[in-house]
Design a protein around this motif. Structure first.
Motif, PDB file in Angstrom:
ATOM      1  N   LEU A  24     -13.253   7.283  -0.774  1.00 45.23           N
ATOM      2  CA  LEU A  24     -12.913   6.571   0.488  1.00 45.23           C
ATOM      3  C   LEU A  24     -12.262   7.485   1.568  1.00 45.23           C
ATOM      4  O   LEU A  24     -12.830   7.426   2.523  1.00 45.23           O
ATOM      5  CB  LEU A  24     -12.034   5.357   0.160  1.00 45.23           C
ATOM      6  N   LYS A  47      -5.030   5.430  -5.205  1.00 40.71           N
ATOM      7  CA  LYS A  47      -4.478   6.555  -4.607  1.00 40.71           C
ATOM      8  C   LYS A  47      -4.152   7.679  -5.471  1.00 40.71           C
ATOM      9  O   LYS A  47      -3.235   7.460  -6.065  1.00 40.71           O
ATOM     10  CB  LYS A  47      -3.376   5.911  -3.620  1.00 40.71           C
ATOM     11  N   ILE A  79      -0.034  -5.179   0.586  1.00 45.69           N
ATOM     12  CA  ILE A  79      -1.208  -4.661  -0.646  1.00 45.69           C
ATOM     13  C   ILE A  79      -0.459  -4.822  -1.923  1.00 45.69           C
ATOM     14  O   ILE A  79       0.693  -4.384  -2.275  1.00 45.69           O
ATOM     15  CB  ILE A  79      -1.556  -3.512  -0.195  1.00 45.69           C
ATOM     16  N   GLU A  96      -5.078  -3.422  -5.423  1.00 45.76           N
ATOM     17  CA  GLU A  96      -6.114  -4.530  -5.221  1.00 45.76           C
ATOM     18  C   GLU A  96      -7.082  -3.723  -4.091  1.00 45.76           C
ATOM     19  O   GLU A  96      -6.745  -2.769  -3.388  1.00 45.76           O
ATOM     20  CB  GLU A  96      -5.847  -5.586  -4.552  1.00 45.76           C
ATOM     21  N   MET A  98      -9.424  -3.928  -0.886  1.00 50.59           N
ATOM     22  CA  MET A  98      -9.574  -4.786   0.203  1.00 50.59           C
ATOM     23  C   MET A  98     -10.866  -4.718   0.484  1.00 50.59           C
ATOM     24  O   MET A  98     -11.423  -3.845   1.457  1.00 50.59           O
ATOM     25  CB  MET A  98      -8.429  -4.842   1.241  1.00 50.59           C
ATOM     26  N   LEU A 153      -5.091  -4.104   6.162  1.00 50.77           N
ATOM     27  CA  LEU A 153      -6.447  -4.135   5.527  1.00 50.77           C
ATOM     28  C   LEU A 153      -6.669  -5.511   5.305  1.00 50.77           C
ATOM     29  O   LEU A 153      -5.645  -6.579   5.551  1.00 50.77           O
ATOM     30  CB  LEU A 153      -6.117  -3.655   4.180  1.00 50.77           C
ATOM     31  N   ILE A 162      -0.678  -5.662   4.655  1.00 54.36           N
ATOM     32  CA  ILE A 162       0.038  -4.640   5.022  1.00 54.36           C
ATOM     33  C   ILE A 162      -0.181  -3.344   4.017  1.00 54.36           C
ATOM     34  O   ILE A 162       0.246  -3.639   2.889  1.00 54.36           O
ATOM     35  CB  ILE A 162       1.489  -4.808   5.223  1.00 54.36           C
ATOM     36  N   ALA A 163      -0.603  -2.313   4.526  1.00 49.88           N
ATOM     37  CA  ALA A 163      -0.631  -1.165   3.749  1.00 49.88           C
ATOM     38  C   ALA A 163      -0.089   0.036   4.330  1.00 49.88           C
ATOM     39  O   ALA A 163       0.514  -0.039   5.603  1.00 49.88           O
ATOM     40  CB  ALA A 163      -2.105  -0.854   3.436  1.00 49.88           C
TER      41      ALA A 163
HETATM   42  C1  LIG Z   1     -12.376  -1.003   2.087  1.00 43.74           C
HETATM   43  N1  LIG Z   1     -11.042  -0.876   1.187  1.00 43.74           N
HETATM   44  C2  LIG Z   1     -10.229   0.207   1.159  1.00 43.74           C
HETATM   45  O1  LIG Z   1     -10.763   1.272   1.553  1.00 43.74           O
HETATM   46  C3  LIG Z   1      -9.084   0.136   0.460  1.00 43.74           C
HETATM   47  C4  LIG Z   1      -8.352   1.314   0.120  1.00 43.74           C
HETATM   48  C5  LIG Z   1      -7.099   1.217  -0.427  1.00 43.74           C
HETATM   49  O2  LIG Z   1      -6.299   2.381  -0.633  1.00 43.74           O
HETATM   50  C6  LIG Z   1      -4.941   2.559  -0.678  1.00 43.74           C
HETATM   51  C7  LIG Z   1      -4.202   2.093   0.712  1.00 43.74           C
HETATM   52  C8  LIG Z   1      -2.936   2.138   0.659  1.00 43.74           C
HETATM   53  C9  LIG Z   1      -2.066   2.543  -0.685  1.00 43.74           C
HETATM   54  N2  LIG Z   1      -0.892   2.606  -0.530  1.00 43.74           N
HETATM   55  C10 LIG Z   1       0.089   1.664   0.105  1.00 43.74           C
HETATM   56  O3  LIG Z   1      -0.364   0.971   1.183  1.00 43.74           O
HETATM   57  N3  LIG Z   1       1.315   1.880  -0.002  1.00 43.74           N
HETATM   58  C11 LIG Z   1       2.400   1.298   0.721  1.00 43.74           C
HETATM   59  C12 LIG Z   1       3.728   1.850   0.533  1.00 43.74           C
HETATM   60  C13 LIG Z   1       4.921   1.396   1.329  1.00 43.74           C
HETATM   61  C14 LIG Z   1       4.647   0.182   1.921  1.00 43.74           C
HETATM   62  S1  LIG Z   1       5.860  -0.447   2.664  1.00 43.74           S
HETATM   63  C15 LIG Z   1       6.936   0.573   3.374  1.00 43.74           C
HETATM   64  C16 LIG Z   1       6.322   1.898   4.079  1.00 43.74           C
HETATM   65  O4  LIG Z   1       5.085   1.755   4.507  1.00 43.74           O
HETATM   66  O5  LIG Z   1       6.989   3.128   3.681  1.00 43.74           O
HETATM   67  C17 LIG Z   1       3.256  -0.417   2.130  1.00 43.74           C
HETATM   68  F1  LIG Z   1       3.166  -1.610   3.009  1.00 43.74           F
HETATM   69  C18 LIG Z   1       2.257   0.112   1.485  1.00 43.74           C
HETATM   70  C19 LIG Z   1      -2.914   2.613  -1.551  1.00 43.74           C
HETATM   71  F2  LIG Z   1      -2.164   2.778  -2.865  1.00 43.74           F
HETATM   72  C20 LIG Z   1      -4.302   2.755  -1.654  1.00 43.74           C
HETATM   73  C21 LIG Z   1      -6.531  -0.055  -0.711  1.00 43.74           C
HETATM   74  C22 LIG Z   1      -7.350  -1.207  -0.540  1.00 43.74           C
HETATM   75  N4  LIG Z   1      -8.406  -1.060  -0.135  1.00 43.74           N
END
Ligand SMILES: CNC(=O)c1cc(Oc2ccc(NC(=O)Nc3ccc(SCC(=O)O)c(F)c3)c(F)c2)ccn1
Length: 317
Positions: A24, A47, A79, A96, A98, A153, A162-163
Motif C-alpha cells: 500500500l 504496518k 483506527i 482494521e 479502511m 481514513l 483517525i490514523a
Molecule cells: C485503503 N486503506 C488503507 O490503505 C489502510 C491503511 C492502513 O495502514 C495503517 C495506517 C496507520 C497505522 N497506524 C496508526 O494509525 N497509528 C496511530 C498511532 C498513534 C495515533 S494517536 C497519537 C499520534 O498520532 O501519535 C493514531 F491515531 C494512530 C497503521 F498501523 C496502519 C490502515 C487502514 N487502511
C-alpha cells in the motif's frame, strides 16, 4: 479481581496467518500492506518494519510503542488495532482495513466522487473532532501533531477513523539528524502545521493547540474541496505568507453560500487557525458548536449521501 488483568492484552498473531500481502505505502522505515487473516477471514492492514535492513531495536521499539498507544486509545473514531506480529524476522502492527481510503482521496478525486453532500461533510468534520477530542481527553492527553487529510481514513460506510501513518514523522526524525550534507528538507506537508511550529526550538512543549490549527485547515478543505494554498508556489513561500497572517480564502468562491451553518463554520475555522494558540478553541468547544448542526440531519440524509458516492464509485469502477 486484579484490575491490571482487566486491561485486555493485545493478541500476538503468528505471521503465517497473514496472507495475500498487497503493497500500500512506504515511509521512513515502515511499510504498509493490505493482507488477509486466514483464520478471521477478513482483510486487515499491517504496518511493518522493512525486511531489508536489520530490524534495529530502536525501530522495533517505536512500533511496539505505537501498538501500545493504539491499544490504549481504543475508541469509535480512532483506527482499531487487532494485534501485533512479533517474530525475529518479521514485526508488524495489525489494524482494521479502511476500505474507502483517506479523506484526501474522497475530497480531491472528483472523477470518482463528483458529489459530496453537505450532511456527510458535516458528519466527517464532527467525527474527526470526536476522535481528536478523545485523544486530548486521555490522561495524559495524547496529542496527534500530524493531523492531515491523508491521516483521516474512511471505513465501508464513510465513517471517519483517525490514523497516523507516522512514516513521515519518523522519516523527519531520521532526516533532521542531519544525516546527509543536504539541508534537512521538511518531509510531508507544511499546510497543516501551525506557524509557531515552524521554529521547533521556540515552540512551547506539548502544544495542546497544535491539533486545532490543523483541524481548522481540514475544515476549510472539506467545505471547499480545494487544496489549501494551492496557488502559492513553494513551501517557503507558504510559510512566509502564513507567518504574515495569510490563511485560506473564506470568500464565496471557495466556501459556497449554500453550506449549511456557513457563518458559524467560518467563525469556528478562523478561530481555530488564529496565530495566537491561546485564542484557538478546544475540541470540546468545536464539538459543542458542531453537535446541533449534525443533529439537523437525520439518518436518511447521511445514508443518501453515502449511497450517492457509493453508486458513483461503482460506476467509475
Ligand atoms: C485503503 N486503506 C488503507 O490503505 C489502510 C491503511 C492502513 O495502514 C495503517 C495506517 C496507520 C497505522 N497506524 C496508526 O494509525 N497509528 C496511530 C498511532 C498513534 C495515533 S494517536 C497519537 C499520534 O498520532 O501519535 C493514531 F491515531 C494512530 C497503521 F498501523 C496502519 C490502515 C487502514 N487502511
Amino acid at each position: 479481581v486484579n484490575i491490571g488483568s482487566l486491561t485486555s492484552t493485545l493478541p500476538v498473531i503468528p505471521c503465517q496467518k497473514l496472507t495475500d500481502l498487497y503493497y500500500l505505502s512506504r515511509g521512513g522505515f515502515g511499510t504498509v500492506f493490505k493482507a488477509q487473516h486466514s483464520d478471521w477471514r477478513t482483510t486487515v492492514a499491517i504496518k511493518c518494519l522493512k525486511l531489508d535492513n536489520p530490524v534495529e531495536e530502536r525501530h522495533r521499539n517505536s512500533l511496539l510503542k505505537e501498538a501500545e498507544v493504539l491499544h490504549k486509545a481504543r475508541f469509535n473514531y480512532i483506527i482499531q488495532i487487532f494485534g501485533i506480529c512479533n517474530e525475529p524476522e518479521f514485526f508488524c502492527i495489525i489494524t482494521e482495513f479502511m476500505s474507502n481510503g483517506s479523506l484526501d482521496q474522497l475530497l480531491h478525486e472528483k472523477d470518482t466522487y463528483p458529489v459530496l453532500a453537505w450532511p456527510l461533510r458535516l458528519r466527517i468534520l464532527y467525527e474527526i473532532a470526536l476522535g481528536v477530542n478523545f485523544l486530548h481527553n486521555m490522561d495524559p492527553p495524547l496529542l496527534h501533531h500530524d493531523l492531515k487529510t491523508q491521516n483521516i481514513l474512511m471505513d465501508g460506510e464513510f465513517h471517519v477513523k483517525i490514523a497516523d501513518f507516522g512514516l513521515s514523522k519518523w522519516r523527519q526524525l531520521s532526516v533532521s539528524r542531519g544525516s546527509g550534507s543536504k539541508p534537512t528538507e521538511m518531509v510531508g506537508t507544511v499546510i497543516y502545521m501551525p506557524p509557531e511550529k515552524y521554529e521547533p526550538s521556540k515552540s512551547r512543549r506539548a502544544d495542546v493547540k497544535h491539533d486545532v490549527y490543523s483541524y481548522a485547515i481540514i475544515m476549510w478543505e472539506v467545505l471547499s474541496r480545494q487544496i489549501p494554498f494551492e496557488e502559492v508556489t513553494n513551501v517557503m513561500q507558504i510559510m512566509f505568507s502564513v507567518l504574515r497572517g495569510m490563511r485560506p480564502d473564506t470568500g464565496e468562491e471557495s466556501l459556497p453560500p449554500d453550506i449549511p451553518n456557513r457563518e458559524t463554520l467560518i467563525t469556528l475555522m478562523t478561530c481555530g487557525w488564529t496565530t495566537n494558540p491561546d485564542e484557538r478553541p478546544s475540541f470540546l468547544k468545536c464539538l459543542i458548536e458542531l453537535e446541533p448542526m449534525v443533529r439537523t440531519f437525520d439518518e436518511i440524509d447521511f445514508l443518501e449521501a453515502v449511497l450517492e458516492i457509493t453508486k458513483a464509485k461503482l460506476r467509475w469502477g
